[in-house]
Scaffold this motif. Structure first.
Motif, mmCIF file in Angstrom:
data_model
loop_
_atom_site.group_PDB
_atom_site.id
_atom_site.type_symbol
_atom_site.label_atom_id
_atom_site.label_comp_id
_atom_site.label_asym_id
_atom_site.label_seq_id
_atom_site.Cartn_x
_atom_site.Cartn_y
_atom_site.Cartn_z
ATOM 1 N N ARG A 1 0.868 -1.175 0.000
ATOM 2 C CA ARG A 1 0.000 0.000 0.000
ATOM 3 C C ARG A 1 0.908 1.228 0.000
ATOM 4 N NH1 ARG A 1 -2.380 2.963 4.346
ATOM 5 N NH2 ARG A 1 -1.444 1.483 5.805
ATOM 6 N N LEU A 2 0.707 2.121 -0.953
ATOM 7 C CA LEU A 2 1.518 3.326 -1.026
ATOM 8 C C LEU A 2 0.984 4.339 -0.017
ATOM 9 C CD1 LEU A 2 3.854 4.780 -2.446
ATOM 10 C CD2 LEU A 2 2.199 5.664 -4.096
ATOM 11 N N VAL A 3 1.781 4.599 1.006
ATOM 12 C CA VAL A 3 1.370 5.495 2.083
ATOM 13 C C VAL A 3 1.683 6.943 1.748
ATOM 14 C CG1 VAL A 3 1.733 6.079 4.525
ATOM 15 C CG2 VAL A 3 1.684 3.684 3.804
ATOM 16 N N ASP A 4 2.831 7.162 1.101
ATOM 17 C CA ASP A 4 3.225 8.535 0.784
ATOM 18 C C ASP A 4 4.217 8.509 -0.376
ATOM 19 O OD1 ASP A 4 3.428 11.271 0.904
ATOM 20 O OD2 ASP A 4 4.423 11.358 2.865
ATOM 21 N N LEU A 5 4.231 9.574 -1.134
ATOM 22 C CA LEU A 5 5.221 9.805 -2.185
ATOM 23 C C LEU A 5 5.825 11.171 -1.905
ATOM 24 C CD1 LEU A 5 6.739 9.371 -4.813
ATOM 25 C CD2 LEU A 5 4.685 10.018 -6.066
ATOM 26 N N VAL A 6 7.078 11.179 -1.478
ATOM 27 C CA VAL A 6 7.746 12.402 -1.048
ATOM 28 C C VAL A 6 8.672 12.893 -2.151
ATOM 29 C CG1 VAL A 6 9.229 13.442 0.714
ATOM 30 C CG2 VAL A 6 7.651 11.591 1.342
ATOM 31 N N GLU A 7 8.549 14.171 -2.517
ATOM 32 C CA GLU A 7 9.421 14.814 -3.495
ATOM 33 C C GLU A 7 10.129 15.963 -2.776
ATOM 34 O OE1 GLU A 7 7.014 14.634 -7.600
ATOM 35 O OE2 GLU A 7 5.831 15.311 -5.904
ATOM 36 N N PRO A 8 11.295 15.687 -2.194
ATOM 37 C CA PRO A 8 11.960 16.698 -1.360
ATOM 38 C C PRO A 8 12.316 17.960 -2.133
ATOM 39 C CG PRO A 8 12.944 14.519 -1.050
ATOM 40 C CD PRO A 8 12.055 14.426 -2.246
ATOM 41 N N GLU A 9 12.031 19.095 -1.525
ATOM 42 C CA GLU A 9 12.436 20.365 -2.119
ATOM 43 C C GLU A 9 13.888 20.651 -1.750
ATOM 44 O OE1 GLU A 9 9.767 23.707 -1.854
ATOM 45 O OE2 GLU A 9 8.092 22.394 -1.334
ATOM 46 N N TRP A 10 14.561 21.387 -2.598
ATOM 47 C CA TRP A 10 15.965 21.722 -2.354
ATOM 48 C C TRP A 10 16.030 22.797 -1.268
ATOM 49 C CZ3 TRP A 10 20.096 19.383 -4.906
ATOM 50 C CH2 TRP A 10 21.356 19.908 -4.598
#
Length: 220
Positions: free
Chosen positions: A181-190
């Protein structure tokens, strides 16, 4: 650290609250020199560092750490079902196999119920852009949908480095069809404090486009 942007697990707690790591069995996949396992051990976890490269694990052994080092293929994990509470991979294994579903299904198998797997990979958007830190790295030069792998060869034509491209949708489908189950998709900002520039990574690019995708997955 999960990525070149500098996202720290102490702050992100993608594996869960740091204080809850104590006593947890954790598998690090594509561990390299086992930097993440060393940090996990310092939090009181019981990590196992796995990598396909014997040489990388020799570096881990030289640096030191009181946890097991395992040289094995991530698509055929040498562990019994339900051996771990958590699994993690920071830019390890998954980008380098043609069928990441094999790795994901193996990870799910060795996790206990409600076990969590967190992995980071190069953000798929980056594949459409030149791997350059300056303005030339901001123009689309290839199709985002071209899944041809990147291959480096030696003088005899043997592949010495292979990295596979998956779109963001591919990655999500890989996770879900593998039983997670995909709980979160994180795209970190610089972050502003990060002034590092190496390879295709730089503040210029980092402030404009995502460089990393981190998938937080759980099994039933």
């Amino acid at each position: 650290m999960w990525c070149p942007e500098g996202l720290d697990e102490v702050e992100a707690e993608l594996l869960g609250p740091v204080e809850d790591l104590k006593g947890k069995d954790v598998l690090e996949i594509g561990a390299g020199a086992a930097q993440c396992s060393r940090w996990l051990a310092a939090q009181g976890a019981r990590p196992v560092a796995l990598d396909l490269s014997h040489r990388q694990l020799q570096h881990a052994l030289r640096i030191g750490g009181s946890f097991p080092l395992v040289c094995a293929d991530a698509t055929v994990l040498p562990f019994a079902d339900g051996s771990f509470d958590l699994a993690c991979s920071a830019y390890g294994a998954l980008p380098f196999v043609a069928d990441p579903g094999l790795v994901l299904r193996e990870v799910r198998r060795v996790l206990r119920p409600q076990g969590r797997f967190v992995f980071s990979v190069t953000h798929p958007l980056r594949w459409a852009l030149p791997d350059e830190p300056g303005p030339e790295g901001l123009s689309v030069s290839a199709s985002y949908f071209d899944r041809t792998p990147y291959v480096e060869q030696d003088d005899e034509g043997r592949a010495v480095y292979v990295e596979h491209h998956r779109t963001l949708g591919d990655r999500v489908r890989d996770v879900v069809t593998s039983g997670f189950r995909l709980v979160d998709l994180v795209e970190p900002e610089w972050p502003d404090w990060n002034t590092s520039e190496w390879g295709g990574w730089s503040p210029l690019r980092g402030h404009l486009i995502p460089g990393t995708a981190i998938f937080v997955c759980e099994r039933d």
